[in-house]
Every structure is written in C-alpha cells, then in structure tokens.
Design a protein around this motif. Structure first.
Motif, short mmCIF file in Angstrom:
data_model
loop_
_atom_site.label_atom_id
_atom_site.label_comp_id
_atom_site.label_asym_id
_atom_site.label_seq_id
_atom_site.Cartn_x
_atom_site.Cartn_y
_atom_site.Cartn_z
N TYR A 1 0.84 -1.20 0.00
CA TYR A 1 0.00 0.00 0.00
C TYR A 1 0.87 1.25 0.00
N ARG A 2 1.85 1.27 0.87
CA ARG A 2 2.73 2.43 0.98
C ARG A 2 3.55 2.64 -0.29
N ASN A 3 4.10 1.55 -0.84
CA ASN A 3 4.87 1.65 -2.07
C ASN A 3 4.01 2.16 -3.22
N ALA A 4 2.77 1.72 -3.28
CA ALA A 4 1.87 2.17 -4.35
C ALA A 4 1.61 3.68 -4.25
N ILE A 5 1.33 4.15 -3.06
CA ILE A 5 1.11 5.59 -2.87
C ILE A 5 2.39 6.36 -3.20
N ASN A 6 3.53 5.83 -2.82
CA ASN A 6 4.79 6.51 -3.11
C ASN A 6 4.99 6.75 -4.60
N ILE A 7 4.54 5.82 -5.44
CA ILE A 7 4.75 5.98 -6.89
C ILE A 7 3.51 6.49 -7.63
N GLY A 8 2.42 6.73 -6.91
CA GLY A 8 1.23 7.30 -7.54
C GLY A 8 0.26 6.28 -8.11
N LEU B 1 -12.94 8.03 -7.77
CA LEU B 1 -12.15 8.17 -6.55
C LEU B 1 -12.68 9.27 -5.62
N GLU B 2 -13.04 10.39 -6.20
CA GLU B 2 -13.46 11.53 -5.38
C GLU B 2 -14.74 11.23 -4.60
N GLN B 3 -15.62 10.40 -5.17
CA GLN B 3 -16.88 10.07 -4.52
C GLN B 3 -16.80 8.78 -3.71
N GLY B 4 -15.78 7.97 -3.93
CA GLY B 4 -15.68 6.68 -3.25
C GLY B 4 -16.70 5.68 -3.76
N ILE B 5 -16.88 5.67 -5.10
CA ILE B 5 -17.89 4.81 -5.72
C ILE B 5 -17.29 4.06 -6.90
N ALA C 1 -8.78 14.91 -0.23
CA ALA C 1 -8.26 15.80 -1.27
C ALA C 1 -6.73 15.79 -1.32
N LYS C 2 -6.08 15.77 -0.18
CA LYS C 2 -4.60 15.78 -0.14
C LYS C 2 -4.04 14.50 -0.77
N MET C 3 -4.67 13.36 -0.50
CA MET C 3 -4.22 12.10 -1.08
C MET C 3 -4.42 12.11 -2.59
N GLN C 4 -5.54 12.64 -3.05
CA GLN C 4 -5.79 12.73 -4.48
C GLN C 4 -4.75 13.64 -5.14
N GLU C 5 -4.40 14.72 -4.47
CA GLU C 5 -3.38 15.63 -4.98
C GLU C 5 -2.03 14.92 -5.11
N ILE C 6 -1.69 14.12 -4.13
CA ILE C 6 -0.43 13.35 -4.17
C ILE C 6 -0.45 12.40 -5.36
N LEU C 7 -1.54 11.68 -5.56
CA LEU C 7 -1.64 10.75 -6.68
C LEU C 7 -1.58 11.50 -8.02
N GLN D 1 -0.02 14.11 -8.70
CA GLN D 1 1.35 14.58 -8.95
C GLN D 1 2.31 13.44 -9.24
N GLY D 2 1.78 12.21 -9.27
CA GLY D 2 2.63 11.06 -9.59
C GLY D 2 3.13 10.30 -8.39
N GLY D 3 2.58 10.58 -7.21
CA GLY D 3 2.96 9.86 -6.00
C GLY D 3 3.62 10.74 -4.98
N LEU D 4 3.87 10.16 -3.82
CA LEU D 4 4.44 10.92 -2.72
C LEU D 4 5.82 11.47 -3.04
N ILE D 5 6.64 10.64 -3.66
CA ILE D 5 8.01 11.09 -3.97
C ILE D 5 7.97 12.29 -4.93
N ALA D 6 7.18 12.19 -5.99
CA ALA D 6 7.07 13.29 -6.94
C ALA D 6 6.47 14.54 -6.27
N SER D 7 5.50 14.32 -5.39
CA SER D 7 4.88 15.43 -4.68
C SER D 7 5.88 16.15 -3.78
N LEU D 8 6.68 15.38 -3.06
CA LEU D 8 7.70 15.99 -2.20
C LEU D 8 8.75 16.73 -3.01
N ASN D 9 9.11 16.17 -4.15
CA ASN D 9 10.10 16.84 -5.01
C ASN D 9 9.58 18.15 -5.56
#
Length: 157
Positions: free
Chosen positions: A89-96, A119-123, A138-144, A146-154
């Motif tokens: 789960y964590r690796n998937a979020i990291n790469i988007g 995704l936005e509605q959970g349906i 919303a923050k998680m969607q923004e991270i995805l 942007q291509g994942g957590l790593i890309a978002s942090l960069n």
C-alpha cells in the motif's frame, strides 16, 4: 471504463513480479512478466485504464517497490482489493498508484467485466451496480495526481 483482471487472496509481490526479473535494468523490461505465474497473458492483455481487483491481503510478501511499479507501467488505473499488505500500500502511494479498498466488489465481479472508478466520490460502478470504496481525501488525491508521494515531495522544493 476499464476491464477487470481478478485475483484471489494473498497475492504476494513475488507473484506480481518474480524475483528473477528484478535483475532487469528497467521497469519497462520487467513489466512484461507481471503476474506471469498467475496469469501468463496478463501483461499482453492489460490495457491502460484497466483494473486489478483482488481479495484480501494483496501485495503481501517482500517489500519490493517494483511490484507496484510494473502495474503502473502497464497502465493499470488502480488496484481494488478487500485489503492490502501495508508495505505494498505504501509503495503504491509513493509511486502514484491508487490502491482502493472495497469489501464487496471482488465477490461480485468476474475476469473481463468492466468497471468505472470515481475516486473523489468513493464509488465503483460495475455490472449495473454501485459499490462503495475508499474515498480519497483531497490531499491524497493531490499526491496521486502529482505522480505519488516522492514526486509530490520533489515538487514542494
């Protein structure tokens, strides 16, 4: 709309991408061997926008980031499962790669069915029915987006 590729419970990372393929220098070279032991035709049949739907404990086993990376490289839009191994789960979020929990979907769909994920509605819509799933904040969607957590942090630099 995307096609469903259905898997059972306890799919481990070695079944997603076997360890011998980790020696290949790029994800593009690895991706043609995705799910080779479970569905030898997966990599040649999956199309961008398709979905992996699984039972419980998807992505258990080794903590290899390549397991999520090959799915993303093949164009899988999201993995939907009853539950995920924490490290996958964590690796998937990291790469988007969206990883979505839905308790009912797996038991009511079959390989080749089509579904639509909101995704936005959970349906999820599949076979004329509506299923609830993880509604991303919303923050998680923004991270995805942007291509994942790593890309978002960069990008925050």
């Amino acid at each position: 709309m995307g096609k469903i590729f259905r898997f059972d419970k306890d799919v481990d990372t070695d079944q997603i991408i076997a360890s011998q393929y980790l020696l290949f220098p790029t994800i593009d070279e690895m991706k043609t061997h995705t799910f080779e032991s479970l569905n030898g035709k997966f990599a040649s049949k999956v199309q961008p926008g398709d979905f992996v739907v699984a039972d419980e404990n998807f992505g258990c086993g080794s903590s290899r980031e390549q397991a999520a990376s090959v799915l993303k490289a093949l164009g899988v839009k999201a993995v939907v499962a009853k539950s995920f191994a924490r490290i996958f789960y964590r690796n998937a979020i990291n790469i988007g790669m969206p990883v979505i929990v839905s308790k009912e979907l797996h038991d009511e769909v079959k390989e080749g069915d089509e579904m639509e994920l909101h995704l936005e509605q959970g349906i999820i819509h599949a076979n004329g029915k509506e299923y609830s799933c993880t509604k991303l904040p919303a923050k998680m969607q923004e991270i995805l987006d942007q291509g994942g957590l790593i890309a978002s942090l960069n990008k925050e630099d």
